[in-house]
Design a protein around this motif. Structure first.
Motif, mmCIF file in Angstrom:
data_model
loop_
_atom_site.group_PDB
_atom_site.id
_atom_site.type_symbol
_atom_site.label_atom_id
_atom_site.label_comp_id
_atom_site.label_asym_id
_atom_site.label_seq_id
_atom_site.Cartn_x
_atom_site.Cartn_y
_atom_site.Cartn_z
ATOM 1 N N ASN A 40 1.192 -1.174 -0.065
ATOM 2 C CA ASN A 40 -0.279 -0.085 0.490
ATOM 3 C C ASN A 40 1.144 1.284 -0.173
ATOM 4 O OD1 ASN A 40 0.578 1.215 2.594
ATOM 5 N ND2 ASN A 40 -0.489 -0.927 3.074
ATOM 6 N N LEU A 41 0.368 2.475 -0.197
ATOM 7 C CA LEU A 41 0.867 3.808 -0.749
ATOM 8 C C LEU A 41 1.578 4.530 0.928
ATOM 9 C CD1 LEU A 41 1.851 5.854 -2.250
ATOM 10 C CD2 LEU A 41 -0.035 6.631 -2.582
ATOM 11 N N ALA A 42 0.822 3.999 1.985
ATOM 12 C CA ALA A 42 1.295 4.125 3.144
ATOM 13 C C ALA A 42 2.462 3.760 3.461
ATOM 14 C CB ALA A 42 0.270 4.768 3.963
ATOM 15 N N LEU A 43 2.907 2.412 2.866
ATOM 16 C CA LEU A 43 3.791 1.540 3.972
ATOM 17 C C LEU A 43 4.661 2.317 2.676
ATOM 18 C CD1 LEU A 43 5.127 -0.762 5.563
ATOM 19 C CD2 LEU A 43 4.554 -2.271 3.473
ATOM 20 N N ILE A 44 4.735 2.223 1.190
ATOM 21 C CA ILE A 44 6.096 2.777 0.495
ATOM 22 C C ILE A 44 5.651 3.803 1.017
ATOM 23 C CG2 ILE A 44 6.315 2.885 -2.081
ATOM 24 C CD1 ILE A 44 4.692 0.958 -2.715
ATOM 25 N N GLU A 45 5.693 4.735 0.758
ATOM 26 C CA GLU A 45 5.650 6.203 1.691
ATOM 27 C C GLU A 45 6.893 6.196 2.921
ATOM 28 O OE1 GLU A 45 2.627 8.164 1.379
ATOM 29 O OE2 GLU A 45 2.720 9.186 -0.845
ATOM 30 N N HIS A 46 6.067 5.428 3.881
ATOM 31 C CA HIS A 46 6.982 5.767 5.007
ATOM 32 C C HIS A 46 8.639 4.565 5.166
ATOM 33 C CE1 HIS A 46 2.809 6.488 7.561
ATOM 34 N NE2 HIS A 46 3.514 7.906 6.545
ATOM 35 N N SER B 152 9.096 -5.136 0.066
ATOM 36 C CA SER B 152 9.039 -6.973 -0.211
ATOM 37 C C SER B 152 7.945 -7.816 1.386
ATOM 38 C CB SER B 152 9.837 -7.902 -1.067
ATOM 39 O OG SER B 152 9.205 -6.887 -2.244
ATOM 40 N N ALA B 153 9.398 -7.500 1.879
ATOM 41 C CA ALA B 153 9.786 -8.650 3.149
ATOM 42 C C ALA B 153 8.320 -8.151 4.012
ATOM 43 C CB ALA B 153 10.653 -8.551 3.555
ATOM 44 N N LEU B 154 8.365 -6.863 4.061
ATOM 45 C CA LEU B 154 7.188 -6.285 5.019
ATOM 46 C C LEU B 154 5.741 -6.765 4.496
ATOM 47 C CD1 LEU B 154 8.412 -2.557 5.803
ATOM 48 C CD2 LEU B 154 8.251 -4.107 7.359
ATOM 49 N N ASP C 130 2.411 -1.125 7.554
ATOM 50 C CA ASP C 130 2.941 0.133 8.098
ATOM 51 C C ASP C 130 3.772 0.534 9.171
ATOM 52 O OD1 ASP C 130 3.356 3.259 7.623
ATOM 53 O OD2 ASP C 130 1.090 3.700 8.191
ATOM 54 N N LEU C 131 4.963 1.284 9.137
ATOM 55 C CA LEU C 131 5.774 0.856 10.523
ATOM 56 C C LEU C 131 5.423 1.473 11.490
ATOM 57 C CD1 LEU C 131 8.546 3.227 7.956
ATOM 58 C CD2 LEU C 131 7.897 -0.078 8.180
ATOM 59 N N VAL C 132 4.525 1.236 11.942
ATOM 60 C CA VAL C 132 4.074 1.105 13.546
ATOM 61 C C VAL C 132 4.220 -0.353 14.208
ATOM 62 C CG1 VAL C 132 2.597 3.301 12.851
ATOM 63 C CG2 VAL C 132 1.167 1.235 13.105
ATOM 64 N N ARG C 133 3.888 -1.345 13.423
ATOM 65 C CA ARG C 133 3.673 -2.744 14.071
ATOM 66 C C ARG C 133 5.589 -3.584 15.058
ATOM 67 N NH1 ARG C 133 0.839 -6.823 10.860
ATOM 68 N NH2 ARG C 133 1.736 -7.712 12.095
ATOM 69 N N GLU C 134 5.076 -3.742 16.285
ATOM 70 C CA GLU C 134 6.572 -3.580 16.329
ATOM 71 C C GLU C 134 7.346 -4.464 15.696
ATOM 72 O OE1 GLU C 134 7.214 -4.564 20.959
ATOM 73 O OE2 GLU C 134 6.061 -2.444 21.396
ATOM 74 N N ASP C 135 6.915 -5.613 15.089
ATOM 75 C CA ASP C 135 7.120 -7.102 14.343
ATOM 76 C C ASP C 135 7.720 -6.549 13.347
ATOM 77 O OD1 ASP C 135 4.163 -8.389 13.053
ATOM 78 O OD2 ASP C 135 5.293 -6.712 13.177
ATOM 79 N N VAL C 136 8.018 -5.282 13.038
ATOM 80 C CA VAL C 136 8.805 -4.619 11.263
ATOM 81 C C VAL C 136 10.329 -5.621 11.680
ATOM 82 C CG1 VAL C 136 9.257 -2.994 10.043
ATOM 83 C CG2 VAL C 136 7.040 -2.896 10.713
ATOM 84 N N VAL C 137 10.899 -5.536 13.415
ATOM 85 C CA VAL C 137 12.346 -5.577 13.478
ATOM 86 C C VAL C 137 12.637 -6.375 13.044
ATOM 87 C CG1 VAL C 137 13.806 -5.853 15.426
ATOM 88 C CG2 VAL C 137 11.622 -4.035 15.559
ATOM 89 N N VAL C 138 11.670 -7.597 12.620
ATOM 90 C CA VAL C 138 12.183 -8.778 12.032
ATOM 91 C C VAL C 138 12.402 -8.913 11.016
ATOM 92 C CG1 VAL C 138 10.847 -10.054 14.075
ATOM 93 C CG2 VAL C 138 10.395 -10.015 12.013
ATOM 94 N N SER C 139 12.154 -7.622 10.322
ATOM 95 C CA SER C 139 12.537 -7.946 9.216
ATOM 96 C C SER C 139 13.581 -7.101 8.277
ATOM 97 C CB SER C 139 10.793 -7.082 8.573
ATOM 98 O OG SER C 139 11.442 -5.366 8.364
#
Length: 290
Positions: free
Chosen positions: A216-222, A249-251, A258-267
């Motif tokens: 989604n666009l928000a994820l790409i922009e952030h 792609s991994a996200l 979006d970049l608000v979840r803590e599990d983003v760290v694992v990517s």
């Protein structure tokens, strides 16, 4: 290969058809290299699209791509040509069995010649001149550059035993460098030059949207804003466009919107390439979206 594109705008459109979004500066450098028949040296940080530009150029020209990957210790036998020693030895044994004698001239003929990437380009006889990608020339030894000078200047390769081979149609030559060492002036003088920088934010978003359409666009922009922000941090290897695409792609694969979840760290393994960089990126990421 003059006349393949009517102007810079057409070159940009043709690259767009192969999902490479050119900036005007890079497009102009490629266009001039084609129109003037000159090799093009592309420099820039790793991951900005230097190698992919050469691949997209070959696709746009409907030409074969011949790639020479450079590395420390690369020799003429691996880049220009070599001799098929096994076939030569077999010929000697067969000759001895027949009671014949072979001299040196019998063994160093085209029958035993092995083409490596550069000679393959020179001897190419297809409908379109090939695109030769000399990738990461800065990783090769200084001495290797001297081997390229005849080819870059004359589209020719000299084999002492056979003479000089000259291309019917000069190949399109793209050299890339990450500036891990300085290249010699003699090589630079034979080439047009262009530095590919990291894309500006708007184009970075457009590139990632093209390559990861499921995001989604928000994820790409952030994500692109975050990557642009952390390039100014003290990193061992600043992430390029390629790493940004891998990360988004991994996200998406992990179901992150979006970049608000803590599990983003694992990517972060898709973005950081060393333990120290991972720690820096983790710290920046936990501060929240840029």
């Amino acid at each position: 290969m003059s006349g393949e594109f009517s102007d810079v705008a057409e070159l940009i459109r043709r690259f767009d058809a192969y999902d490479y979004l050119l900036d005007v500066g890079t497009a102009t450098a490629l266009y001039l290299a084609l129109e003037l028949g000159r090799p093009l040296l592309l420099e820039g940080e790793p991951g900005v699209g230097k190698t992919t530009a050469a691949k997209a150029l070959a696709l746009s020209l409907d030409a074969p791509l011949i790639r020479l990957q450079c590395y420390e210790g690369l020799s003429a036998n691996e880049a220009l040509y070599d001799w098929n020693y096994q076939r030569q030895l077999l010929a000697i044994k067969l000759s001895e069995a027949r009671g014949d004698a072979l001299d040196e001239a019998d063994l160093f003929t085209e029958e035993f010649l092995q083409e490596r990437p550069i000679l393959r380009c020179v001897r190419h006889r297809g409908p379109a001149a090939p695109v030769l990608l000399v990738d990461e020339i800065d990783r090769a030894d200084d001495e290797f550059e001297a081997l390229l000078l005849e080819f870059l200047g004359e589209s020719a390769v000299t084999v002492p035993e056979l003479g000089t081979f000259t291309a019917m149609r000069p190949p399109v030559v793209v050299l890339t460098s990450n500036r891990s060492r300085d290249l010699h002036d003699a090589l630079r003088r034979r080439c047009l030059y262009h530095w590919i920088d990291y894309p500006e934010p708007e184009r970075a978003v457009a590139i990632v949207r093209r390559m990861v359409p499921s995001a989604n666009l928000a994820l790409i922009e952030h994500a692109t804003a975050f990557v642009g922000q952390i390039r100014g941090a003290d990193l061992d290897k600043a992430p390029g466009v390629a790493e940004t695409i891998d990360w988004v792609s991994a996200l998406v694969t992990l179901g992150v919107a979006d970049l608000v979840r803590e599990d983003v760290v694992v990517s972060l393994g898709a973005l950081a390439k060393t333990p120290d960089d991972r720690a820096v990126l983790r710290g920046e990421l936990m501060k929240g979206p840029p």
